[in-house]
Each structure stands twice: as structure tokens, then as C-alpha cells.
Motif scaffolding. Structure first.
Motif, PDB file in Angstrom:
ATOM      1  N   MET A 145     -71.768  15.654   7.896  1.00  0.00           N
ATOM      2  CA  MET A 145     -71.201  16.150   6.526  1.00  0.00           C
ATOM      3  C   MET A 145     -69.795  15.801   6.507  1.00  0.00           C
ATOM      4  SD  MET A 145     -74.106  19.092   5.487  1.00  0.00           S
ATOM      5  CE  MET A 145     -74.102  19.891   7.191  1.00  0.00           C
ATOM      6  N   GLU A 146     -68.967  16.250   7.511  1.00  0.00           N
ATOM      7  CA  GLU A 146     -67.733  16.329   7.381  1.00  0.00           C
ATOM      8  C   GLU A 146     -67.105  14.617   7.211  1.00  0.00           C
ATOM      9  OE1 GLU A 146     -65.989  18.228  10.790  1.00  0.00           O
ATOM     10  OE2 GLU A 146     -67.202  20.102  10.452  1.00  0.00           O
ATOM     11  N   ARG A 147     -67.871  13.818   7.558  1.00  0.00           N
ATOM     12  CA  ARG A 147     -67.272  12.293   7.280  1.00  0.00           C
ATOM     13  C   ARG A 147     -67.766  11.920   5.905  1.00  0.00           C
ATOM     14  NH1 ARG A 147     -70.676  12.188  11.995  1.00  0.00           N
ATOM     15  NH2 ARG A 147     -69.473  12.045  13.981  1.00  0.00           N
ATOM     16  N   PHE A 148     -68.320  12.524   5.121  1.00  0.00           N
ATOM     17  CA  PHE A 148     -68.447  12.109   3.615  1.00  0.00           C
ATOM     18  C   PHE A 148     -67.157  12.452   2.917  1.00  0.00           C
ATOM     19  CE2 PHE A 148     -72.844  12.050   4.725  1.00  0.00           C
ATOM     20  CZ  PHE A 148     -73.388  11.158   4.156  1.00  0.00           C
ATOM     21  N   HIS A 149     -66.760  11.334   1.982  1.00  0.00           N
ATOM     22  CA  HIS A 149     -65.853  11.449   1.091  1.00  0.00           C
ATOM     23  C   HIS A 149     -66.192  11.610  -0.299  1.00  0.00           C
ATOM     24  CE1 HIS A 149     -62.303  10.969   4.053  1.00  0.00           C
ATOM     25  NE2 HIS A 149     -62.973  10.485   4.588  1.00  0.00           N
ATOM     26  N   PHE A 150     -67.529  11.768  -0.243  1.00  0.00           N
ATOM     27  CA  PHE A 150     -68.212  12.081  -1.747  1.00  0.00           C
ATOM     28  C   PHE A 150     -69.439  12.775  -1.417  1.00  0.00           C
ATOM     29  CE2 PHE A 150     -70.584   8.266  -0.032  1.00  0.00           C
ATOM     30  CZ  PHE A 150     -71.781   8.558  -0.314  1.00  0.00           C
ATOM     31  N   ASN A 151     -69.933  13.471  -2.517  1.00  0.00           N
ATOM     32  CA  ASN A 151     -70.987  14.099  -2.181  1.00  0.00           C
ATOM     33  C   ASN A 151     -72.656  13.375  -2.407  1.00  0.00           C
ATOM     34  OD1 ASN A 151     -69.732  14.192  -4.971  1.00  0.00           O
ATOM     35  ND2 ASN A 151     -71.792  15.697  -5.539  1.00  0.00           N
ATOM     36  N   PRO A 152     -73.279  13.145  -1.572  1.00  0.00           N
ATOM     37  CA  PRO A 152     -74.396  12.470  -1.643  1.00  0.00           C
ATOM     38  C   PRO A 152     -75.517  13.114  -2.777  1.00  0.00           C
ATOM     39  CG  PRO A 152     -74.337  12.998   0.377  1.00  0.00           C
ATOM     40  CD  PRO A 152     -73.266  13.654  -0.250  1.00  0.00           C
ATOM     41  N   ILE A 153     -75.236  14.640  -2.476  1.00  0.00           N
ATOM     42  CA  ILE A 153     -76.371  15.189  -3.431  1.00  0.00           C
ATOM     43  C   ILE A 153     -75.630  16.297  -4.161  1.00  0.00           C
ATOM     44  CG2 ILE A 153     -78.234  15.055  -1.596  1.00  0.00           C
ATOM     45  CD1 ILE A 153     -77.342  17.781  -0.387  1.00  0.00           C
ATOM     46  N   PRO A 154     -76.210  16.956  -5.243  1.00  0.00           N
ATOM     47  CA  PRO A 154     -75.718  18.009  -6.119  1.00  0.00           C
ATOM     48  C   PRO A 154     -75.291  19.065  -5.168  1.00  0.00           C
ATOM     49  CG  PRO A 154     -77.677  16.987  -7.014  1.00  0.00           C
ATOM     50  CD  PRO A 154     -77.742  16.464  -5.752  1.00  0.00           C
ATOM     51  N   LEU A 155     -74.223  19.787  -5.366  1.00  0.00           N
ATOM     52  CA  LEU A 155     -73.776  20.951  -4.614  1.00  0.00           C
ATOM     53  C   LEU A 155     -73.713  22.068  -5.314  1.00  0.00           C
ATOM     54  CD1 LEU A 155     -70.896  19.046  -2.681  1.00  0.00           C
ATOM     55  CD2 LEU A 155     -73.200  19.301  -1.728  1.00  0.00           C
ATOM     56  N   ASN A 156     -73.749  23.342  -4.483  1.00  0.00           N
ATOM     57  CA  ASN A 156     -73.456  24.683  -4.993  1.00  0.00           C
ATOM     58  C   ASN A 156     -72.400  25.202  -4.267  1.00  0.00           C
ATOM     59  OD1 ASN A 156     -74.728  25.577  -2.627  1.00  0.00           O
ATOM     60  ND2 ASN A 156     -76.737  25.886  -3.466  1.00  0.00           N
ATOM     61  N   HIS A 157     -72.122  26.413  -4.481  1.00  0.00           N
ATOM     62  CA  HIS A 157     -70.883  26.995  -3.629  1.00  0.00           C
ATOM     63  C   HIS A 157     -71.222  26.966  -2.138  1.00  0.00           C
ATOM     64  CE1 HIS A 157     -68.439  28.289  -7.128  1.00  0.00           C
ATOM     65  NE2 HIS A 157     -69.573  28.907  -7.797  1.00  0.00           N
ATOM     66  N   TYR A 158     -72.252  27.254  -1.786  1.00  0.00           N
ATOM     67  CA  TYR A 158     -72.651  27.110  -0.371  1.00  0.00           C
ATOM     68  C   TYR A 158     -72.581  25.847   0.230  1.00  0.00           C
ATOM     69  CZ  TYR A 158     -75.464  27.075   3.867  1.00  0.00           C
ATOM     70  OH  TYR A 158     -75.891  26.735   4.992  1.00  0.00           O
ATOM     71  N   SER A 159     -73.341  25.038  -0.327  1.00  0.00           N
ATOM     72  CA  SER A 159     -73.199  23.551   0.100  1.00  0.00           C
ATOM     73  C   SER A 159     -71.811  22.663   0.199  1.00  0.00           C
ATOM     74  CB  SER A 159     -74.412  22.831  -0.445  1.00  0.00           C
ATOM     75  OG  SER A 159     -74.201  22.586  -1.783  1.00  0.00           O
ATOM     76  N   ARG A 160     -70.971  23.188  -0.987  1.00  0.00           N
ATOM     77  CA  ARG A 160     -69.634  22.556  -1.088  1.00  0.00           C
ATOM     78  C   ARG A 160     -68.922  22.897   0.093  1.00  0.00           C
ATOM     79  NH1 ARG A 160     -65.879  20.096  -0.914  1.00  0.00           N
ATOM     80  NH2 ARG A 160     -64.230  20.003  -2.268  1.00  0.00           N
ATOM     81  N   LYS A 161     -69.119  24.036   0.507  1.00  0.00           N
ATOM     82  CA  LYS A 161     -68.131  24.318   2.114  1.00  0.00           C
ATOM     83  C   LYS A 161     -68.736  23.375   3.000  1.00  0.00           C
ATOM     84  CE  LYS A 161     -67.787  29.062   0.722  1.00  0.00           C
ATOM     85  NZ  LYS A 161     -68.211  30.445   0.992  1.00  0.00           N
ATOM     86  N   LEU A 162     -70.000  22.812   3.271  1.00  0.00           N
ATOM     87  CA  LEU A 162     -70.271  21.996   4.272  1.00  0.00           C
ATOM     88  C   LEU A 162     -69.830  20.491   4.199  1.00  0.00           C
ATOM     89  CD1 LEU A 162     -74.067  23.126   4.424  1.00  0.00           C
ATOM     90  CD2 LEU A 162     -72.150  23.952   5.845  1.00  0.00           C
ATOM     91  N   PHE A 163     -69.404  20.351   2.807  1.00  0.00           N
ATOM     92  CA  PHE A 163     -68.779  18.827   2.723  1.00  0.00           C
ATOM     93  C   PHE A 163     -67.302  18.902   2.676  1.00  0.00           C
ATOM     94  CE2 PHE A 163     -73.191  18.170   2.051  1.00  0.00           C
ATOM     95  CZ  PHE A 163     -73.454  16.959   2.490  1.00  0.00           C
TER      96      PHE A 163
END
Length: 353
Positions: A35-53
Motif C-alpha cells: 500500500m505504501e508503494r501507491f501514489h494514487f488510491n485504487p479504491i475509495p478511502l475513509n479516515h482509517y484507510s487513508r492512513k494505510l496509503f
């Protein structure tokens, strides 16, 4: 074949939700940090999942309800849901990208009748009652003509529908009084209710490709429509009052397997029709009200005749009933000539009101 970091990153772009990403990293240690390698979000994010990207620079907005983050790390937004042309221009000024641009009625009032090349669809009533519009060019970027799009364009004489269009909405060309002919490209898979209704000058319609006709009143026109070319790959005709009442001849392609509910109902000028051996079922009220229909040949491929199928066919005196038919619908010959009652193959209840 052993999957590397790049391959698994590409694969994970198609994951459905954040749990898939978490399960991957927990299940396969060598893919930790994916997940840290992504420079864009491949899925919609919330406050929790935003921290994982944490390294996102380009933010994709897939749905209008998606949470949007402005945390200083995001430099560009890509919007995937449908936006109007005015919104697109505002987002463009900010360096953002819109993937699904609709030209709306409000956009046309503001920017004119020339459809911009970035547009993907024409919205509801986009050119509604443009009485002075005589011709229009639809760019090849457009894939949909919306509901009532050209409704009431009484001076529209010609229109070129590009092969990019796959859907034409209900009443799209309703009351286009000057339209004489139209070609529907092979890309179109859906034509809405009443699409050509009231096109009083329309004499020719060519449909290159459509597998199912299942809407109502598509071809309900004034008497001048003399040619409807139906594609050979059409499989099912299913929809009430599809064909105009004044049509007197119709050739059913051999690809058709079913004549559905009411498709020829009230075609009171139809005098004869040939049903090909590909037909297995004649649906409810299929020829209801075809008062000029005098004779019809039903092939041995047909196994059922629906309710009210030939009701109101007051001129029908001759019909063959093959032994293959195992089901007769209620009142399927109600209102037909007394002569038909002599046909021993037809059950008596078929004539009941």
C-alpha cells in the motif's frame, strides 16, 4: 511464474476494498508495504484507510459520496463520476481531471450548440425544443444520448450518430418533425421508449445492431415511415406498441426466437406477416388489435401462443395451428372471425372475452 512487487501492485489495483489489501500484506510477508508503494488510491478511502496509503499524490474520486482529503500531500484529483461541463472547466483550472463529462441543458444555454470534444454524454433535455437547430455534429467521444435529448427539435433534418454511442434515451428524437432518415450504428445496444415517436417526416430507419428491443412505442410514428431495417442478429422483440400502427409489412429476421408482449399490438394496417421457423414463442397480446391481418402461417417451431395474442384481429380468417403448440393463452382469438371456430385445433376458450 513468481509475482514481484510490480506485478502484485498491478493486480491489487483491482481489489474491491481495503480488507483485500490488508489480507494480502498479512498473508504474504514479502508483499508487506504494498500500500505504501501507491501514489494514487485504487479504491475509495475513509479516515482509517487513508492512513494505510501514506504516499498518495493523485487522489481518485470514484463516487460523488467519496470522502475527499485535502491534507497537503495531494497535488491532483481525478474525478470518475459524471459531472457537467461547467464543473469540468472549474476542475480543469485547478489542474484536476474529469473522466465522465456530461453536456447538460444548462451548459448548452451557457456555451452554445457546439458539443465540446471532451464530452462523454448528452444529458436530459440537452437540446430540448431547439426549434432552429437544423443539423448537429456529435463528437466521437460521446457514448450516450440522454432522455428527451432532442425532443421537439422540429427543424432538425439530419444527425450523424457516431459509433461511440451505445445508448439512446427515451423520447430522444420525439417530435423531430423534419427528420427524414436516421442510421443507428452497430455500437447502440439500447433504444428507449418513444424514441422516434411523432417524427412525422421520418421515412427510413436503419439499425445496424441490437440484440433486444424491449421498450415501448419506439417506432410509433406518423404514416410516412415506410422502411425499418432490423438487424439480422436481433434475438427478441418484447415491448408494447413497438411498431407504428400504420406499418403494413414487416420482415422478421430469422435470428428472432421470441415475439414478446404486445410488440405488434394495434398495427391495424398490417395485412400479412411471415413468422420464421426460428420463433418458439408468440407472447401475450402480440398481434392484439391487428384488425387488417387476414392470414398468418405459424411454423411448427412455435410451442405456445400467449394470452390475447390475436384478440381483435377481426379480419383473420385463415390460420394454421401446428401440432407443436402445447399452450394456448386465454382469449387468444377473442374477436376473430367465426370461421376460425371451425378449426378443431383451437380450444373453445380461446374465443372467450
Amino acid at each position: 511464474m513468481k509475482l514481484g512487487y510490480n506485478e502484485i501492485m498491478i493486480t491489487s489495483m483491482y481489489f474491491n476494498d481495503i480488507n483485500d489489501f490488508i489480507n494480502l500484506e498479512m498473508g504474504v510477508k514479502r508483499f508487506q508495504g504494498n500500500m505504501e508503494r501507491f501514489h494514487f488510491n485504487p479504491i475509495p478511502l475513509n479516515h482509517y484507510s487513508r492512513k494505510l496509503f501514506p504516499n498518495i499524490e493523485t487522489f481518485h474520486i470514484y463516487n460523488k459520496e467519496d470522502k475527499i482529503f485535502n491534507d497537503g500531500k495531494i497535488f491532483k484529483k481525478i474525478i470518475w463520476y459524471k459531472v457537467d461541463y461547467s464543473t469540468y472547466l472549474k476542475e480543469k483550472e485547478q489542474g484536476n481531471i474529469c473522466k465522465n463529462i456530461e453536456y447538460t441543458k444548462e451548459d448548452r444555454w451557457k456555451y452554445g450548440n457546439t458539443i465540446p470534444p471532451e464530452v462523454k454524454s448528452l444529458g436530459y433535455e440537452c437540446f430540448y425544443e431547439c426549434s432552429l437547430l437544423t443539423t448537429i455534429n456529435i463528437p466521437s467521444s460521446v457514448n450516450e444520448l440522454g432522455y428527451d435529448c432532442f425532443n421537439g427539435c422540429k427543424s432538425l433534418k439530419s444527425i450523424n450518430i457516431p459509433s461511440s454511442v451505445n445508448k439512446i434515451g427515451s423520447y430522444c428524437f420525439y417530435h423531430c418533425l423534419s427528420l427524414t432518415s436516421i442510421n443507428i450504428p452497430s455500437s447502440v445496444i439500447s433504444i428507449g421508449d418513444g424514441c422516434f415517436s411523432g417524427c412525422s417526416s421520418l421515412t427510413s430507419i436503419n439499425i445496424d445492431n441490437i440484440q433486444f428491443i424491449s421498450e415501448e412505442r419506439i417506432f410509433m410514428n406518423e404514416p410516412v415511415l415506410i422502411s425499418i431495417k432490423i438487424p439480422d442478429n436481433l434475438e427478441i422483440i418484447n415491448g408494447k406498441n413497438i411498431f407504428k400502427k400504420d406499418i403494413n409489412e414487416f420482415i422478421i429476421p430469422s435470428s428472432i426466437t421470441k415475439l414478446g408482449y404486445g410488440c405488434f399490438s394495434n398495427c391495424d394496417s398490417l395485412t400479412t406477416i411471415n413468422i420464421p421457423s426460428s420463433i418458439k414463442e408468440i407472447g401475450d397480446y402480440c398481434f392484439d388489435g391487428c384488425s387488417s391481418l387476414k392470414s398468418i402461417n405459424i411454423p411448427s417451431s412455435v410451442i405456445s401462443i400467449g394470452d390475447g395474442c390475436f384478440s381483435g384481429c377481426s379480419s383473420l380468417t385463415s390460420i394454421n395451428i401446428p401440432s407443436s403448440i402445447i399452450s394456448f393463452g386465454n382469449s387468444c382469438f377473442c374477436g376473430c372471425e367465426e370461421e376460425l371456430k371451425r378449426n378443431e385445433r383451437i380450444p373453445s376458450y380461446c374465443f372467450d372475452e
